[in-house]
Design an enzyme around this catalytic site. Sequence first.
Site, mmCIF file in Angstrom:
data_model
loop_
_atom_site.group_PDB
_atom_site.id
_atom_site.type_symbol
_atom_site.label_atom_id
_atom_site.label_comp_id
_atom_site.label_asym_id
_atom_site.label_seq_id
_atom_site.Cartn_x
_atom_site.Cartn_y
_atom_site.Cartn_z
ATOM 1 N N PRO A 11 46.844 29.627 34.400
ATOM 2 C CG PRO A 11 45.014 28.347 35.044
ATOM 3 C CD PRO A 11 46.390 28.744 35.485
ATOM 4 C CG ASN A 12 42.343 30.741 30.901
ATOM 5 O OD1 ASN A 12 42.339 30.278 29.762
ATOM 6 N ND2 ASN A 12 41.753 30.127 31.910
ATOM 7 N NE ARG A 19 40.922 35.379 31.756
ATOM 8 C CZ ARG A 19 41.397 34.978 32.907
ATOM 9 N NH1 ARG A 19 42.692 35.133 33.172
ATOM 10 N NH2 ARG A 19 40.631 34.407 33.798
ATOM 11 C CE1 TYR A 24 41.435 38.797 35.782
ATOM 12 C CE2 TYR A 24 40.122 38.209 33.863
ATOM 13 C CZ TYR A 24 40.458 38.016 35.191
ATOM 14 O OH TYR A 24 39.823 37.057 35.930
ATOM 15 C CG ASN A 75 47.850 36.009 38.705
ATOM 16 O OD1 ASN A 75 46.988 35.250 39.155
ATOM 17 N ND2 ASN A 75 47.556 37.059 37.950
ATOM 18 C CB ALA A 78 41.215 29.435 37.374
ATOM 19 C CD GLU A 99 47.215 34.646 46.704
ATOM 20 O OE1 GLU A 99 47.422 34.524 47.944
ATOM 21 O OE2 GLU A 99 46.176 34.259 46.151
ATOM 22 C CG HIS A 101 45.039 37.277 42.571
ATOM 23 N ND1 HIS A 101 44.995 36.125 41.825
ATOM 24 C CD2 HIS A 101 45.287 36.907 43.851
ATOM 25 C CE1 HIS A 101 45.190 35.094 42.634
ATOM 26 N NE2 HIS A 101 45.378 35.539 43.866
ATOM 27 N NE ARG A 108 36.623 39.094 39.040
ATOM 28 C CZ ARG A 108 37.343 38.377 38.163
ATOM 29 N NH1 ARG A 108 38.656 38.276 38.311
ATOM 30 N NH2 ARG A 108 36.744 37.780 37.152
#
Length: 147
Positions: A11-12, A19, A24, A75, A78, A99, A101, A108
């Site tokens: 998502p997003n 964003r 990012y 990825n 969230a 995985e 990111h 973070r």
Amino acid sequence: MAKPIFILNGPNLNMLGMRQPEIYGHQTLADVEESCNSYADSLGLEVDFRQSNMEGELVTWIQEARAEADGLIINAAAYTHTSVAIQDALMLLSVPVIEVHLSNIHKREAFRHHSFVAAAAQGMICGFGSRGYLMALDALAAQRLTN
Ligand code: DQA
């Protein structure tokens, strides 16, 4: 016959570019897809690049990867930090899972430090922006040569 590498985005990530670019980056998801396609091509790999804002759709795609993919790069955005369903689906795969990111999730907020994906992945690449996707493709290509 070789099957594609699924690259799944949660998502997003469709909002990349606008964003929080300080976190990012300025590339759009279409830019990331294009660099994955051309890099995969140079490695002799094919990619099937997808994005969804829906957890269930990601689960369905992970299940599809069991028969249709030679590897999976994810990825989960969230959902990384919340989704037992995604972890359960990934656990069913016998192909390698990497995985990715864009940001360094460990630098973070504390809620981003735990990943449900990590337990089902061979490894995680985070903090290198969109280059992380290419690093994951490199890792899969290297394994294909040594397997
Ligand atoms: C992300 C990190 C997640 O914590 C966040 O929710 C995202 C993007 C990353 O690529 O850095 O949506 O997965």
